[in-house]
Design a protein around this motif. Structure first.
Motif, PDB file in Angstrom:
ATOM      1  N   PRO A  23      -5.101   5.419  -1.585  1.00 15.26           N
ATOM      2  CA  PRO A  23      -5.312   6.338  -2.707  1.00 15.26           C
ATOM      3  C   PRO A  23      -4.779   5.762  -4.021  1.00 15.26           C
ATOM      4  CG  PRO A  23      -4.322   7.476  -0.833  1.00 15.26           C
ATOM      5  CD  PRO A  23      -4.334   6.031  -0.502  1.00 15.26           C
ATOM      6  N   ALA A  24      -5.348   6.219  -5.110  1.00 10.29           N
ATOM      7  CA  ALA A  24      -4.989   5.692  -6.429  1.00 10.29           C
ATOM      8  C   ALA A  24      -3.504   5.820  -6.728  1.00 10.29           C
ATOM      9  CB  ALA A  24      -5.811   6.403  -7.507  1.00 10.29           C
ATOM     10  N   PHE A  25      -2.844   6.843  -6.168  1.00 10.98           N
ATOM     11  CA  PHE A  25      -1.427   7.016  -6.490  1.00 10.98           C
ATOM     12  C   PHE A  25      -0.554   5.913  -5.892  1.00 10.98           C
ATOM     13  CE2 PHE A  25      -2.058   9.949  -2.797  1.00 10.98           C
ATOM     14  CZ  PHE A  25      -1.148   9.416  -1.891  1.00 10.98           C
ATOM     15  N   ARG A  26      -1.110   5.101  -4.988  1.00  5.59           N
ATOM     16  CA  ARG A  26      -0.343   3.987  -4.427  1.00  5.59           C
ATOM     17  C   ARG A  26      -0.750   2.645  -5.037  1.00  5.59           C
ATOM     18  NH1 ARG A  26      -0.155   3.374   1.423  1.00  5.59           N
ATOM     19  NH2 ARG A  26      -1.131   5.250   2.177  1.00  5.59           N
ATOM     20  N   ILE A  27      -1.479   2.691  -6.139  1.00  4.50           N
ATOM     21  CA  ILE A  27      -1.930   1.465  -6.811  1.00  4.50           C
ATOM     22  C   ILE A  27      -1.418   1.471  -8.244  1.00  4.50           C
ATOM     23  CG2 ILE A  27      -3.921   0.103  -7.524  1.00  4.50           C
ATOM     24  CD1 ILE A  27      -5.493   1.473  -5.257  1.00  4.50           C
ATOM     25  N   THR A  28      -0.837   0.348  -8.652  1.00  2.00           N
ATOM     26  CA  THR A  28      -0.313   0.209 -10.008  1.00  2.00           C
ATOM     27  C   THR A  28      -0.886  -1.052 -10.629  1.00  2.00           C
ATOM     28  OG1 THR A  28       1.768   1.151  -9.205  1.00  2.00           O
ATOM     29  CG2 THR A  28       1.807   0.141 -11.376  1.00  2.00           C
ATOM     30  N   GLY A  29      -1.246  -0.967 -11.896  1.00  3.53           N
ATOM     31  CA  GLY A  29      -1.729  -2.148 -12.600  1.00  3.53           C
ATOM     32  C   GLY A  29      -3.224  -2.144 -12.803  1.00  3.53           C
ATOM     33  N   SER A  30      -3.667  -3.126 -13.547  1.00  2.00           N
ATOM     34  CA  SER A  30      -5.069  -3.225 -13.919  1.00  2.00           C
ATOM     35  C   SER A  30      -5.946  -3.630 -12.739  1.00  2.00           C
ATOM     36  CB  SER A  30      -5.229  -4.272 -15.024  1.00  2.00           C
ATOM     37  OG  SER A  30      -6.593  -4.558 -15.242  1.00  2.00           O
ATOM     38  N   PRO A  31      -7.098  -2.970 -12.574  1.00  2.00           N
ATOM     39  CA  PRO A  31      -8.036  -3.392 -11.529  1.00  2.00           C
ATOM     40  C   PRO A  31      -8.620  -4.770 -11.815  1.00  2.00           C
ATOM     41  CG  PRO A  31      -8.999  -1.658 -12.881  1.00  2.00           C
ATOM     42  CD  PRO A  31      -7.571  -1.797 -13.311  1.00  2.00           C
ATOM     43  N   ASN A  32      -8.465  -5.251 -13.062  1.00  2.00           N
ATOM     44  CA  ASN A  32      -8.978  -6.568 -13.441  1.00  2.00           C
ATOM     45  C   ASN A  32      -7.921  -7.661 -13.367  1.00  2.00           C
ATOM     46  OD1 ASN A  32     -11.539  -5.442 -14.098  1.00  2.00           O
ATOM     47  ND2 ASN A  32     -10.678  -4.724 -16.025  1.00  2.00           N
ATOM     48  N   ALA A  33      -6.745  -7.333 -12.860  1.00  2.00           N
ATOM     49  CA  ALA A  33      -5.682  -8.336 -12.757  1.00  2.00           C
ATOM     50  C   ALA A  33      -6.151  -9.477 -11.855  1.00  2.00           C
ATOM     51  CB  ALA A  33      -4.415  -7.707 -12.198  1.00  2.00           C
ATOM     52  N   PRO A  34      -5.861 -10.718 -12.229  1.00  2.00           N
ATOM     53  CA  PRO A  34      -6.328 -11.855 -11.424  1.00  2.00           C
ATOM     54  C   PRO A  34      -5.646 -11.968 -10.056  1.00  2.00           C
ATOM     55  CG  PRO A  34      -4.974 -12.603 -13.262  1.00  2.00           C
ATOM     56  CD  PRO A  34      -5.198 -11.143 -13.468  1.00  2.00           C
ATOM     57  N   VAL A  35      -4.444 -11.412  -9.926  1.00  2.00           N
ATOM     58  CA  VAL A  35      -3.702 -11.474  -8.666  1.00  2.00           C
ATOM     59  C   VAL A  35      -3.417 -10.054  -8.194  1.00  2.00           C
ATOM     60  CG1 VAL A  35      -1.525 -12.170  -7.565  1.00  2.00           C
ATOM     61  CG2 VAL A  35      -2.622 -13.688  -9.225  1.00  2.00           C
ATOM     62  N   ALA A  36      -3.610  -9.822  -6.912  1.00  2.00           N
ATOM     63  CA  ALA A  36      -3.210  -8.545  -6.306  1.00  2.00           C
ATOM     64  C   ALA A  36      -2.073  -8.819  -5.334  1.00  2.00           C
ATOM     65  CB  ALA A  36      -4.378  -7.896  -5.581  1.00  2.00           C
ATOM     66  N   ILE A  37      -1.108  -7.935  -5.332  1.00  2.00           N
ATOM     67  CA  ILE A  37      -0.019  -8.019  -4.362  1.00  2.00           C
ATOM     68  C   ILE A  37      -0.023  -6.733  -3.558  1.00  2.00           C
ATOM     69  CG2 ILE A  37       2.484  -8.073  -4.058  1.00  2.00           C
ATOM     70  CD1 ILE A  37       2.674  -9.949  -6.389  1.00  2.00           C
ATOM     71  N   THR A  66       1.919  -6.412 -17.736  1.00  2.00           N
ATOM     72  CA  THR A  66       1.218  -7.379 -18.595  1.00  2.00           C
ATOM     73  C   THR A  66      -0.218  -7.643 -18.139  1.00  2.00           C
ATOM     74  OG1 THR A  66       2.122  -9.208 -17.292  1.00  2.00           O
ATOM     75  CG2 THR A  66       3.364  -8.538 -19.251  1.00  2.00           C
ATOM     76  N   GLY A  67      -0.652  -6.944 -17.090  1.00  2.42           N
ATOM     77  CA  GLY A  67      -2.037  -7.071 -16.631  1.00  2.42           C
ATOM     78  C   GLY A  67      -2.324  -8.264 -15.750  1.00  2.42           C
ATOM     79  N   LYS A  68      -1.291  -8.971 -15.318  1.00  2.57           N
ATOM     80  CA  LYS A  68      -1.498 -10.160 -14.497  1.00  2.57           C
ATOM     81  C   LYS A  68      -1.579  -9.857 -13.004  1.00  2.57           C
ATOM     82  CE  LYS A  68       1.064 -12.927 -17.846  1.00  2.57           C
ATOM     83  NZ  LYS A  68       2.331 -13.622 -18.096  1.00  2.57           N
ATOM     84  N   VAL A  69      -0.945  -8.748 -12.587  1.00  6.99           N
ATOM     85  CA  VAL A  69      -0.874  -8.405 -11.167  1.00  6.99           C
ATOM     86  C   VAL A  69      -1.202  -6.931 -10.963  1.00  6.99           C
ATOM     87  CG1 VAL A  69       0.731  -8.086  -9.218  1.00  6.99           C
ATOM     88  CG2 VAL A  69       0.757 -10.219 -10.503  1.00  6.99           C
ATOM     89  N   ARG A  70      -1.935  -6.669  -9.911  1.00  8.02           N
ATOM     90  CA  ARG A  70      -2.210  -5.304  -9.461  1.00  8.02           C
ATOM     91  C   ARG A  70      -1.423  -5.112  -8.173  1.00  8.02           C
ATOM     92  NH1 ARG A  70      -7.317  -3.176  -6.405  1.00  8.02           N
ATOM     93  NH2 ARG A  70      -7.507  -1.032  -7.160  1.00  8.02           N
ATOM     94  N   LEU A  71      -0.647  -4.044  -8.081  1.00  8.77           N
ATOM     95  CA  LEU A  71       0.204  -3.801  -6.915  1.00  8.77           C
ATOM     96  C   LEU A  71      -0.352  -2.668  -6.076  1.00  8.77           C
ATOM     97  CD1 LEU A  71       2.999  -4.520  -5.557  1.00  8.77           C
ATOM     98  CD2 LEU A  71       3.879  -2.523  -6.772  1.00  8.77           C
ATOM     99  N   ILE A  72      -0.427  -2.911  -4.774  1.00 16.88           N
ATOM    100  CA  ILE A  72      -0.881  -1.895  -3.821  1.00 16.88           C
ATOM    101  C   ILE A  72       0.227  -1.668  -2.803  1.00 16.88           C
ATOM    102  CG2 ILE A  72      -2.577  -1.334  -2.040  1.00 16.88           C
ATOM    103  CD1 ILE A  72      -4.578  -3.097  -3.578  1.00 16.88           C
ATOM    104  N   HIS A  73       0.665  -0.428  -2.684  1.00 17.07           N
ATOM    105  CA  HIS A  73       1.671  -0.066  -1.674  1.00 17.07           C
ATOM    106  C   HIS A  73       0.952   0.300  -0.379  1.00 17.07           C
ATOM    107  CE1 HIS A  73       5.075   0.252  -4.513  1.00 17.07           C
ATOM    108  NE2 HIS A  73       4.156   0.654  -5.373  1.00 17.07           N
ATOM    109  N   ARG A  74       1.423  -0.252   0.728  1.00 18.89           N
ATOM    110  CA  ARG A  74       0.876   0.092   2.047  1.00 18.89           C
ATOM    111  C   ARG A  74       2.017   0.520   2.956  1.00 18.89           C
ATOM    112  NH1 ARG A  74      -4.411  -0.862   2.410  1.00 18.89           N
ATOM    113  NH2 ARG A  74      -5.366  -2.499   1.145  1.00 18.89           N
ATOM    114  N   ASP A  75       1.793   1.598   3.698  1.00 23.87           N
ATOM    115  CA  ASP A  75       2.795   2.065   4.657  1.00 23.87           C
ATOM    116  C   ASP A  75       2.749   1.225   5.921  1.00 23.87           C
ATOM    117  OD1 ASP A  75       3.683   4.230   3.122  1.00 23.87           O
ATOM    118  OD2 ASP A  75       2.159   5.573   3.934  1.00 23.87           O
TER     119      ASP A  75
END
Length: 199
Positions: A23-37, A66-75
């Motif tokens: 869900p969106a509430f577990r995602i932080t940062g730009s969807p266009n970030a070149p790196v996802a963590i 700064t728009g470089k990374v998009r963070l996704i939290h997973r349980d």
């Protein structure tokens, strides 16, 4: 035939929705970030607490904001922790009313307090209004879907990223997933991200 045996499991994972974003509430940062963590955590894991309190603020300041990374939290609930499931349910219920970050922060910061007692409810109640807490309690008690995404995260962790401990950090760059397990070191993580961004 060997090709199909390798490709079919990946196709099934994608088709079943395991590879979908939470869900969106577990995602932080730009969807266009070149790196996802993607970070697999357990709210009762002490190393996850260290990641949340020590690494995440610096990661957020230098890379997410700064728009470089998009963070996704997973349980990824670990069986040795008695209150993991309860904590994840409260955090996700809070997320559905727009309070995921507030509750996650509270759970990690006060982990040593509720670790022994299991008083997740009382811990969460300290940072929500009575009306918000009533909504969260209702969801925790009655919402059968509340665990669905967590179950998908755990399945993805096992089947795609081979997670066996938390925190596990998965860096996704140009479609390639690289997994790092164990206590997170910001200096090493920063160096690795900058290396990817320079490519």
């Amino acid at each position: 035939m060997r090709f199909l045996s390798l490709v079919l499991p990946a196709l099934l994972l994608t088709m079943s929705g395991l590879a979908a974003d939470p869900p969106a509430f577990r995602i932080t940062g730009s969807p266009n970030a070149p790196v996802a963590i993607e970070v697999y955590t357990d709210f009762q894991c002490p190393h996850c607490r260290e990641f949340y309190l020590d690494v995440l603020p610096r990661l957020t300041k230098e890379f997410i904001d700064t728009g470089k990374v998009r963070l996704i939290h997973r349980d990824f609930r670990l069986s040795q922790f008695q209150y993991s499931k309860t904590a994840a349910r409260y955090a996700n219920a809070a997320g559905e009313i727009g309070k995921y970050d507030v509750v996650s922060k509270q759970l990690f910061e006060t982990q040593p307090d509720w670790w022994q007692s299991g008083d997740v409810d009382g811990t969460v109640a300290k940072v929500l209004t009575p009306a918000e807490m009533e909504k969260v309690r209702a969801k925790v008690k009655d919402d059968a879907r509340l665990d669905d995404q967590t179950i998908k995260d755990e399945a993805m962790g096992h089947e795609v990223d081979h997670v066996s401990a938390t925190p596990t950090i998965v860096v996704v760059y140009k479609g390639k997933r690289e997994t790092f397990t164990g206590p997170a070191n910001f200096t090493l993580l920063k160096s690795y991200i900058n290396e990817k961004l320079a490519q």
